[in-house]
Motif scaffolding. Sequence first.
Motif, mmCIF file in Angstrom:
data_model
loop_
_atom_site.group_PDB
_atom_site.id
_atom_site.type_symbol
_atom_site.label_atom_id
_atom_site.label_comp_id
_atom_site.label_asym_id
_atom_site.label_seq_id
_atom_site.Cartn_x
_atom_site.Cartn_y
_atom_site.Cartn_z
ATOM 1 N N ILE A 23 0.849 -1.183 0.000
ATOM 2 C CA ILE A 23 0.000 0.000 0.000
ATOM 3 C C ILE A 23 0.887 1.236 0.000
ATOM 4 N N ALA A 24 0.658 2.087 -0.972
ATOM 5 C CA ALA A 24 1.429 3.322 -1.093
ATOM 6 C C ALA A 24 0.618 4.486 -0.546
ATOM 7 N N SER A 25 1.318 5.425 0.070
ATOM 8 C CA SER A 25 0.680 6.646 0.545
ATOM 9 C C SER A 25 1.633 7.814 0.328
ATOM 10 N N GLY A 26 1.061 8.991 0.235
ATOM 11 C CA GLY A 26 1.873 10.188 0.025
ATOM 12 C C GLY A 26 2.188 10.477 -1.432
ATOM 13 N N PHE A 27 1.804 9.580 -2.309
ATOM 14 C CA PHE A 27 1.979 9.771 -3.748
ATOM 15 C C PHE A 27 1.033 8.799 -4.452
ATOM 16 N N SER A 28 0.867 8.990 -5.746
ATOM 17 C CA SER A 28 0.008 8.100 -6.519
ATOM 18 C C SER A 28 0.859 7.156 -7.356
ATOM 19 N N ILE A 29 0.528 5.864 -7.306
ATOM 20 C CA ILE A 29 1.265 4.905 -8.124
ATOM 21 C C ILE A 29 0.783 4.900 -9.567
ATOM 22 N N SER A 30 -0.301 5.606 -9.839
ATOM 23 C CA SER A 30 -0.963 5.485 -11.139
ATOM 24 C C SER A 30 -0.082 5.905 -12.316
ATOM 25 N N ASP A 31 0.890 6.784 -12.076
ATOM 26 C CA ASP A 31 1.730 7.237 -13.181
ATOM 27 C C ASP A 31 3.133 6.678 -13.107
ATOM 28 N N LYS A 32 3.313 5.626 -12.317
ATOM 29 C CA LYS A 32 4.649 5.070 -12.126
ATOM 30 C C LYS A 32 4.716 3.607 -12.543
ATOM 31 N N VAL A 33 5.848 3.239 -13.102
ATOM 32 C CA VAL A 33 6.155 1.826 -13.281
ATOM 33 C C VAL A 33 6.556 1.306 -11.902
ATOM 34 N N MET A 34 5.845 0.302 -11.430
ATOM 35 C CA MET A 34 6.079 -0.222 -10.085
ATOM 36 C C MET A 34 6.671 -1.632 -10.169
ATOM 37 N N LYS A 76 -6.849 1.871 -5.530
ATOM 38 C CA LYS A 76 -6.526 1.596 -4.131
ATOM 39 C C LYS A 76 -5.074 1.951 -3.806
ATOM 40 N N ASN A 77 -4.364 2.459 -4.830
ATOM 41 C CA ASN A 77 -2.952 2.811 -4.645
ATOM 42 C C ASN A 77 -2.161 1.626 -4.089
ATOM 43 N N THR A 78 -2.456 0.458 -4.638
ATOM 44 C CA THR A 78 -1.907 -0.785 -4.087
ATOM 45 C C THR A 78 -1.312 -1.659 -5.193
ATOM 46 N N LEU A 79 -0.196 -2.283 -4.847
ATOM 47 C CA LEU A 79 0.492 -3.220 -5.721
ATOM 48 C C LEU A 79 0.403 -4.609 -5.098
ATOM 49 N N TYR A 80 0.291 -5.622 -5.948
ATOM 50 C CA TYR A 80 0.140 -6.993 -5.468
ATOM 51 C C TYR A 80 1.182 -7.913 -6.106
ATOM 52 N N LEU A 81 1.467 -9.002 -5.403
ATOM 53 C CA LEU A 81 2.302 -10.052 -5.972
ATOM 54 C C LEU A 81 1.738 -11.393 -5.520
ATOM 55 N N GLN A 82 1.238 -12.169 -6.464
ATOM 56 C CA GLN A 82 0.766 -13.519 -6.182
ATOM 57 C C GLN A 82 1.903 -14.479 -6.489
ATOM 58 N N MET A 83 2.252 -15.277 -5.508
ATOM 59 C CA MET A 83 3.381 -16.188 -5.649
ATOM 60 C C MET A 83 2.885 -17.625 -5.513
ATOM 61 N N ASN A 84 3.086 -18.411 -6.532
ATOM 62 C CA ASN A 84 2.682 -19.815 -6.542
ATOM 63 C C ASN A 84 3.907 -20.711 -6.723
ATOM 64 N N SER A 85 3.727 -21.966 -6.417
ATOM 65 C CA SER A 85 4.808 -22.961 -6.572
ATOM 66 C C SER A 85 6.097 -22.474 -5.935
ATOM 67 N N LEU A 86 5.984 -22.024 -4.725
ATOM 68 C CA LEU A 86 7.135 -21.428 -4.041
ATOM 69 C C LEU A 86 8.233 -22.451 -3.802
#
Length: 115
Positions: A23-34, A76-86
């Motif tokens: 979760i990011a705050s203080g800036f918007s992730i919408s214009d950034k490569v994350m 939601k200003n949020t980035l996700y990472l789904q990790m399978n077959s760890l």
Amino acid sequence: QVQLVESGGDLVQPGGSLGLSCIASGFSISDKVMGWYRQAPGKERDLIASITSNRGTTIYDDSVKGRFTIARDNSKNTLYLQMNSLKPEDTAVYYCNSVFGSLAWGQGTQVTVSS
């Protein structure tokens, strides 16, 4: 104040799955490569997955390709990472950040893959 807060790390058995959030705050992730980064003990922090701001184009390191999925919800200003077959070699502290022009790093979230 710019802040990145990662969560979702846990101890999981090999072959298991986990979902991380940033979760990011203080800036918007919408214009950034994350991206998601990880740092294993005694190693440098590496970029493992990234997603563009407009089309959502994704790029993965070979070590996670086909197993991990990066996603973003700009509303939601949020980035996700789904990790399978760890695998045990996925054990690391996971961080999110802007790919170009890094922001202040968060504390990360610990992922441990072990039986």
